[in-house]
Write a protein that holds these residues in place. Structure first.
Motif, PDB file in Angstrom:
ATOM      1  N   ALA A  64     -11.735  79.931  23.845  1.00 54.55           N
ATOM      2  CA  ALA A  64     -10.636  79.068  23.365  1.00 54.55           C
ATOM      3  C   ALA A  64      -9.814  79.432  22.232  1.00 54.55           C
ATOM      4  O   ALA A  64      -8.474  79.411  22.125  1.00 54.55           O
ATOM      5  N   LEU A  65     -10.550  79.739  21.231  1.00 51.91           N
ATOM      6  CA  LEU A  65      -9.825  80.367  20.048  1.00 51.91           C
ATOM      7  C   LEU A  65      -9.254  81.664  20.214  1.00 51.91           C
ATOM      8  O   LEU A  65      -8.086  81.784  19.599  1.00 51.91           O
ATOM      9  N   TRP A  66      -9.448  82.419  21.200  1.00 48.89           N
ATOM     10  CA  TRP A  66      -8.889  83.611  21.528  1.00 48.89           C
ATOM     11  C   TRP A  66      -7.584  83.276  22.070  1.00 48.89           C
ATOM     12  O   TRP A  66      -6.304  84.068  21.937  1.00 48.89           O
ATOM     13  N   LEU A  67      -7.492  82.307  23.009  1.00 52.46           N
ATOM     14  CA  LEU A  67      -6.086  81.984  23.567  1.00 52.46           C
ATOM     15  C   LEU A  67      -5.358  80.989  22.701  1.00 52.46           C
ATOM     16  O   LEU A  67      -4.140  81.129  22.951  1.00 52.46           O
ATOM     17  N   PHE A  68      -6.048  80.054  22.026  1.00 52.72           N
ATOM     18  CA  PHE A  68      -4.896  79.087  21.332  1.00 52.72           C
ATOM     19  C   PHE A  68      -4.835  79.137  19.981  1.00 52.72           C
ATOM     20  O   PHE A  68      -3.889  78.568  19.472  1.00 52.72           O
ATOM     21  N   THR A  69      -5.646  80.047  19.412  1.00 50.88           N
ATOM     22  CA  THR A  69      -5.385  80.334  17.784  1.00 50.88           C
ATOM     23  C   THR A  69      -5.073  81.796  17.471  1.00 50.88           C
ATOM     24  O   THR A  69      -5.203  82.418  18.108  1.00 50.88           O
ATOM     25  N   THR A  70      -5.125  81.735  16.040  1.00 51.40           N
ATOM     26  CA  THR A  70      -4.890  83.227  15.560  1.00 51.40           C
ATOM     27  C   THR A  70      -6.091  83.839  15.084  1.00 51.40           C
ATOM     28  O   THR A  70      -6.196  84.704  14.226  1.00 51.40           O
ATOM     29  N   GLU A  71      -7.280  83.436  15.827  1.00 56.54           N
ATOM     30  CA  GLU A  71      -8.614  84.186  15.562  1.00 56.54           C
ATOM     31  C   GLU A  71      -8.630  85.458  15.429  1.00 56.54           C
ATOM     32  O   GLU A  71      -9.399  86.073  14.664  1.00 56.54           O
ATOM     33  N   SER A  72      -7.866  85.922  16.320  1.00 52.73           N
ATOM     34  CA  SER A  72      -7.967  87.501  16.712  1.00 52.73           C
ATOM     35  C   SER A  72      -7.298  88.413  15.641  1.00 52.73           C
ATOM     36  O   SER A  72      -7.455  89.554  15.657  1.00 52.73           O
ATOM     37  N   PHE A  73      -6.413  87.614  14.731  1.00 49.40           N
ATOM     38  CA  PHE A  73      -5.651  88.296  13.644  1.00 49.40           C
ATOM     39  C   PHE A  73      -6.463  89.550  12.877  1.00 49.40           C
ATOM     40  O   PHE A  73      -7.432  88.985  12.387  1.00 49.40           O
ATOM     41  N   PRO A  74      -6.052  90.633  12.593  1.00 49.98           N
ATOM     42  CA  PRO A  74      -4.477  91.262  13.044  1.00 49.98           C
ATOM     43  C   PRO A  74      -4.554  91.920  14.583  1.00 49.98           C
ATOM     44  O   PRO A  74      -3.462  92.603  14.986  1.00 49.98           O
ATOM     45  N   GLN A  75      -5.704  91.825  15.144  1.00 49.41           N
ATOM     46  CA  GLN A  75      -5.686  92.356  16.736  1.00 49.41           C
ATOM     47  C   GLN A  75      -4.870  91.466  17.544  1.00 49.41           C
ATOM     48  O   GLN A  75      -4.891  90.232  17.194  1.00 49.41           O
ATOM     49  N   LEU A  76      -4.061  92.193  18.339  1.00 43.83           N
ATOM     50  CA  LEU A  76      -3.345  91.244  19.299  1.00 43.83           C
ATOM     51  C   LEU A  76      -4.209  90.325  20.235  1.00 43.83           C
ATOM     52  O   LEU A  76      -5.255  90.854  20.881  1.00 43.83           O
ATOM     53  N   SER A  77      -3.439  89.361  20.553  1.00 47.19           N
ATOM     54  CA  SER A  77      -4.190  88.398  21.627  1.00 47.19           C
ATOM     55  C   SER A  77      -3.239  87.183  21.841  1.00 47.19           C
ATOM     56  O   SER A  77      -2.243  87.191  21.087  1.00 47.19           O
ATOM     57  N   CYS A 129       6.030  82.785  11.952  1.00 48.47           N
ATOM     58  CA  CYS A 129       5.807  83.218  10.598  1.00 48.47           C
ATOM     59  C   CYS A 129       4.921  82.266   9.776  1.00 48.47           C
ATOM     60  O   CYS A 129       4.067  82.680   8.930  1.00 48.47           O
ATOM     61  N   SER A 130       5.020  80.993  10.171  1.00 48.07           N
ATOM     62  CA  SER A 130       4.200  79.899   9.666  1.00 48.07           C
ATOM     63  C   SER A 130       2.576  80.536   9.852  1.00 48.07           C
ATOM     64  O   SER A 130       1.725  80.525   8.881  1.00 48.07           O
ATOM     65  N   VAL A 131       2.211  80.565  11.121  1.00 46.11           N
ATOM     66  CA  VAL A 131       0.850  80.657  11.477  1.00 46.11           C
ATOM     67  C   VAL A 131       0.330  82.183  11.047  1.00 46.11           C
ATOM     68  O   VAL A 131      -0.848  82.392  10.972  1.00 46.11           O
ATOM     69  N   THR A 132       1.437  83.374  11.230  1.00 49.14           N
ATOM     70  CA  THR A 132       0.880  84.537  10.871  1.00 49.14           C
ATOM     71  C   THR A 132       0.641  84.609   9.326  1.00 49.14           C
ATOM     72  O   THR A 132      -0.451  85.234   8.876  1.00 49.14           O
ATOM     73  N   ILE A 133       1.598  84.269   8.634  1.00 47.46           N
ATOM     74  CA  ILE A 133       1.265  84.519   7.171  1.00 47.46           C
ATOM     75  C   ILE A 133       0.213  83.677   6.482  1.00 47.46           C
ATOM     76  O   ILE A 133      -0.656  83.986   5.996  1.00 47.46           O
ATOM     77  N   SER A 134       0.003  82.284   7.043  1.00 50.76           N
ATOM     78  CA  SER A 134      -1.144  81.597   6.618  1.00 50.76           C
ATOM     79  C   SER A 134      -2.403  82.171   7.136  1.00 50.76           C
ATOM     80  O   SER A 134      -3.473  82.228   6.278  1.00 50.76           O
ATOM     81  N   THR A 135      -2.386  82.838   8.378  1.00 54.70           N
ATOM     82  CA  THR A 135      -3.757  83.556   8.650  1.00 54.70           C
ATOM     83  C   THR A 135      -4.020  84.873   7.977  1.00 54.70           C
ATOM     84  O   THR A 135      -5.022  84.836   7.479  1.00 54.70           O
ATOM     85  N   ALA A 136      -2.976  85.451   7.659  1.00 52.96           N
ATOM     86  CA  ALA A 136      -3.018  86.731   6.639  1.00 52.96           C
ATOM     87  C   ALA A 136      -3.597  86.293   5.481  1.00 52.96           C
ATOM     88  O   ALA A 136      -4.346  87.183   4.705  1.00 52.96           O
ATOM     89  N   LEU A 137      -3.010  85.341   4.642  1.00 53.99           N
ATOM     90  CA  LEU A 137      -3.474  85.004   3.408  1.00 53.99           C
ATOM     91  C   LEU A 137      -4.622  84.453   3.189  1.00 53.99           C
ATOM     92  O   LEU A 137      -5.286  84.571   2.054  1.00 53.99           O
TER      93      LEU A 137
END
Length: 238
Positions: A64-77, A129-137
């Motif tokens: 579920a995390l793989w499909l619905f969230t940014t859990e895989s960052f930075p790997q694509l999913s 932008c919101s989910v990517t930057i917040s996950t990266a930081l």
């Protein structure tokens, strides 16, 4: 006789005001002139039903995390892109309704100042932008349309200030309680004050004065900045 003469027109005036307000409510509930907002809400609600379906079929948490969230960052999913339309599972019952209500209100109002294609683009770009930057930081997975929601809040406030300041009327006290002009003035004041209030709260959260998840705070701040920036730029371009 004078009382009889002036009574009916006053009653009719009040009745017409309520009829006008009812018409405004009906148009907003029917999404008239708000097709982009309607599409967004239909997508996130429909996608949530799919999420609930995966829950009912017993999906494992990692899947579920793989499909619905940014859990895989930075790997694509898929989750890196679908996180913006995904929402928290029960027992969290406020995530989706809260985002949907704010989108209905602020995306719908923003759509009166832009093309439908812009509404859809802002939702996607600000959300990503919101989910990517917040996950990266933060290094923590996230999901939800909160960044997109606050982008519309920021856009509407900034656009009205920069592009329509001379047309705003913020003092409704001189009108009657149900006078549409008074309600319009109160609404415009609220639209201008809300981004400021959200910005102050977000800064306080970021500084630890108000308790909140760091991932959520950064995502909210990014969304708000995206909306304010676009609102100012679009007003200047126009």
């Amino acid at each position: 006789m004078a009382g009889c003469e002036w009574g009916p027109p006053a009653f009719d005036a009040d009745l017409s005001r309520w009829a006008l307000l009812a018409g405004v409510a009906r148009r907003r509930l029917a999404f008239e002139d708000r097709p982009g907002t309607e599409v967004i809400l239909a997508v996130i609600v429909g996608w949530y039903l799919i999420q609930l379906g995966t829950l009912a079929t017993g999906w494992e948490t990692d899947r579920a995390l793989w499909l619905f969230t940014t859990e895989s960052f930075p790997q694509l999913s898929p989750g890196l892109f679908l996180a913006v339309i995904s929402h928290a599972f029960p027992p969290n019952v406020t995530h989706l309704p809260g985002n949907a209500a704010f989108l209905w209100l602020f995306a719908g109002e923003s759509e009166q100042h832009m093309h439908t294609s812009e509404v859809l683009a802002i939702f996607v770009v600000a959300g990503l932008c919101s989910v990517t930057i917040s996950t990266a930081l933060t290094g923590t997975n996230t999901l939800g349309a909160s960044g997109s929601v606050l982008a519309f809040v920021g856009f509407l406030g900034a656009h009205l200030v920069v592009g329509h300041w001379g047309d705003l009327e913020l003092h409704g006290g001189k009108y009657g309680t149900v006078d549409p002009r008074a309600l319009r003035a109160y609404w415009q004041a609220a639209v201008l004050l809300l981004p400021i209030g959200v910005g102050v709260i977000t800064v306080l959260q970021f500084g630890g004065v108000v308790e909140a998840g760091r991932t959520d705070v950064i995502g909210h701040l990014v969304g708000l900045i995206c909306g304010v920036g676009y609102g100012i730029a679009r007003a200047w371009w126009s």
